[in-house]
Design an enzyme around this catalytic site. Structure first.
Site, mmCIF file in Angstrom:
data_model
loop_
_atom_site.group_PDB
_atom_site.id
_atom_site.type_symbol
_atom_site.label_atom_id
_atom_site.label_comp_id
_atom_site.label_asym_id
_atom_site.label_seq_id
_atom_site.Cartn_x
_atom_site.Cartn_y
_atom_site.Cartn_z
ATOM 1 N N HIS A 67 0.848 -1.199 0.000
ATOM 2 C CA HIS A 67 0.000 0.000 0.000
ATOM 3 C C HIS A 67 0.885 1.251 0.000
ATOM 4 O O HIS A 67 0.645 2.197 -0.757
ATOM 5 C CB HIS A 67 -0.915 -0.027 1.235
ATOM 6 C CG HIS A 67 -1.714 1.218 1.434
ATOM 7 N ND1 HIS A 67 -3.021 1.335 1.005
ATOM 8 C CD2 HIS A 67 -1.410 2.390 2.030
ATOM 9 C CE1 HIS A 67 -3.468 2.551 1.321
ATOM 10 N NE2 HIS A 67 -2.506 3.201 1.945
ATOM 11 N N GLU A 68 1.906 1.262 0.843
ATOM 12 C CA GLU A 68 2.811 2.417 0.898
ATOM 13 C C GLU A 68 3.576 2.574 -0.413
ATOM 14 O O GLU A 68 3.764 3.688 -0.903
ATOM 15 C CB GLU A 68 3.781 2.296 2.086
ATOM 16 C CG GLU A 68 3.095 2.300 3.446
ATOM 17 C CD GLU A 68 2.138 3.465 3.647
ATOM 18 O OE1 GLU A 68 2.382 4.565 3.083
ATOM 19 O OE2 GLU A 68 1.139 3.299 4.357
ATOM 20 N N HIS A 71 1.503 4.257 -2.964
ATOM 21 C CA HIS A 71 1.545 5.720 -2.812
ATOM 22 C C HIS A 71 2.772 6.295 -3.523
ATOM 23 O O HIS A 71 2.683 7.321 -4.192
ATOM 24 C CB HIS A 71 1.615 6.112 -1.333
ATOM 25 C CG HIS A 71 0.283 6.136 -0.648
ATOM 26 N ND1 HIS A 71 -0.800 6.837 -1.143
ATOM 27 C CD2 HIS A 71 -0.139 5.562 0.499
ATOM 28 C CE1 HIS A 71 -1.831 6.679 -0.324
ATOM 29 N NE2 HIS A 71 -1.454 5.906 0.680
ATOM 30 N N GLU A 141 -6.070 7.148 -1.192
ATOM 31 C CA GLU A 141 -6.046 5.940 -0.358
ATOM 32 C C GLU A 141 -6.687 4.756 -1.096
ATOM 33 O O GLU A 141 -6.162 3.651 -1.077
ATOM 34 C CB GLU A 141 -6.775 6.166 0.975
ATOM 35 C CG GLU A 141 -6.007 7.032 1.962
ATOM 36 C CD GLU A 141 -4.583 6.560 2.225
ATOM 37 O OE1 GLU A 141 -4.354 5.331 2.320
ATOM 38 O OE2 GLU A 141 -3.686 7.401 2.315
#
Length: 169
Positions: A67-68, A71, A141
Site C-alpha cells: 500500500h505504501e 503511494h 487511499e
C-alpha cells in the site's frame, strides 16, 4: 533481524511494482503505523513501526508495505504536498479577506465590498480547502489499496492488516 526481513520484503515488492528500492526504516514506536515519503520514486522511503511489525503476520505486513509503495508509485506524496500547499494558499487569501473586511481598507463603505460577504467567505473558504484536501487524500487511499492488491496479487493481506490495526487502535 526484523530490519533485514522488512528490507527483503520491501525490495521484493518494489521489484514487482517496478519501482526503485526505497530506503527502509523501522521506527521504535509501539503504535501500529507505516508511511511512505519522498518527492519521487527515485527518492522514496518506507517506514514501519515496531508495533506494526509485532502486530502483523507476514502476509498482512506485505499488504501494508505494498500500500505504501503504491503511494510512492502514484506520486501521492507529491500530490498531497501540492494539495496541502494549495490549501495553505487558500487559507492565507481567506485570512487576507478577513482582515480586509475588518479594517475596510480605508474605503468608503458604499462602494466597498460587503463586509458580511467577506466574513462569510473567510469562514467558508478554509472549510472548502479542508474538504478538497480530504477528498483528494481519500481517493489516493483507494487507489493505493487497489495498487497494493495488484502488487501483492491479492487484497487479503491488507484487509486482514487493516482489520487488526482497527481492533488494536
Amino acid at each position: 533481524g526484523e530490519g533485514h526481513a522488512l528490507y527483503e520484503m520491501t525490495s521484493r515488492l518494489a521489484r514487482r511494482a517496478e519501482l526503485p528500492i526505497p530506503k527502509v526504516y523501522i521506527i521504535p514506536d509501539e503504535s501500529p503505523n507505516a508511511f511512505a515519503t519522498g518527492r519521487n520514486p527515485q527518492h522514496a522511503a518506507v517506514a514501519a513501526t515496531q508495533g506494526l511489525m509485532r502486530l502483523l503476520e507476514e502476509h498482512e505486513l506485505e499488504g501494508v508495505i505494498a500500500h505504501e509503495l503504491a503511494h510512492v508509485k502514484h506520486r501521492d506524496i507529491l500530490i498531497s504536498s501540492v494539495a496541502a500547499t494549495a490549501a495553505a494558499t487558500i487559507m492565507m487569501l481567506a485570512n487576507m479577506a478577513r482582515w480586509a473586511a475588518i479594517f475596510g481598507g480605508g474605503r468608503d463603505d458604499r462602494e466597498g465590498a460587503n463586509p458580511l460577504a467577506l466574513i462569510g467567505m473567510a469562514i467558508i473558504t478554509p472549510l472548502a480547502a479542508m474538504l478538497i484536501q480530504s477528498a483528494i487524500s481519500r481517493s489516493r487511499e483507494f487507489a493505493a489499496d487497489r495498487g497494493a492488491a495488484e502488487i501483492v496479487g491479492s487484497p487479503y493481506g491488507l484487509v486482514d492488516a487493516l482489520r487488526k490495526i482497527d481492533t488494536g487502535a
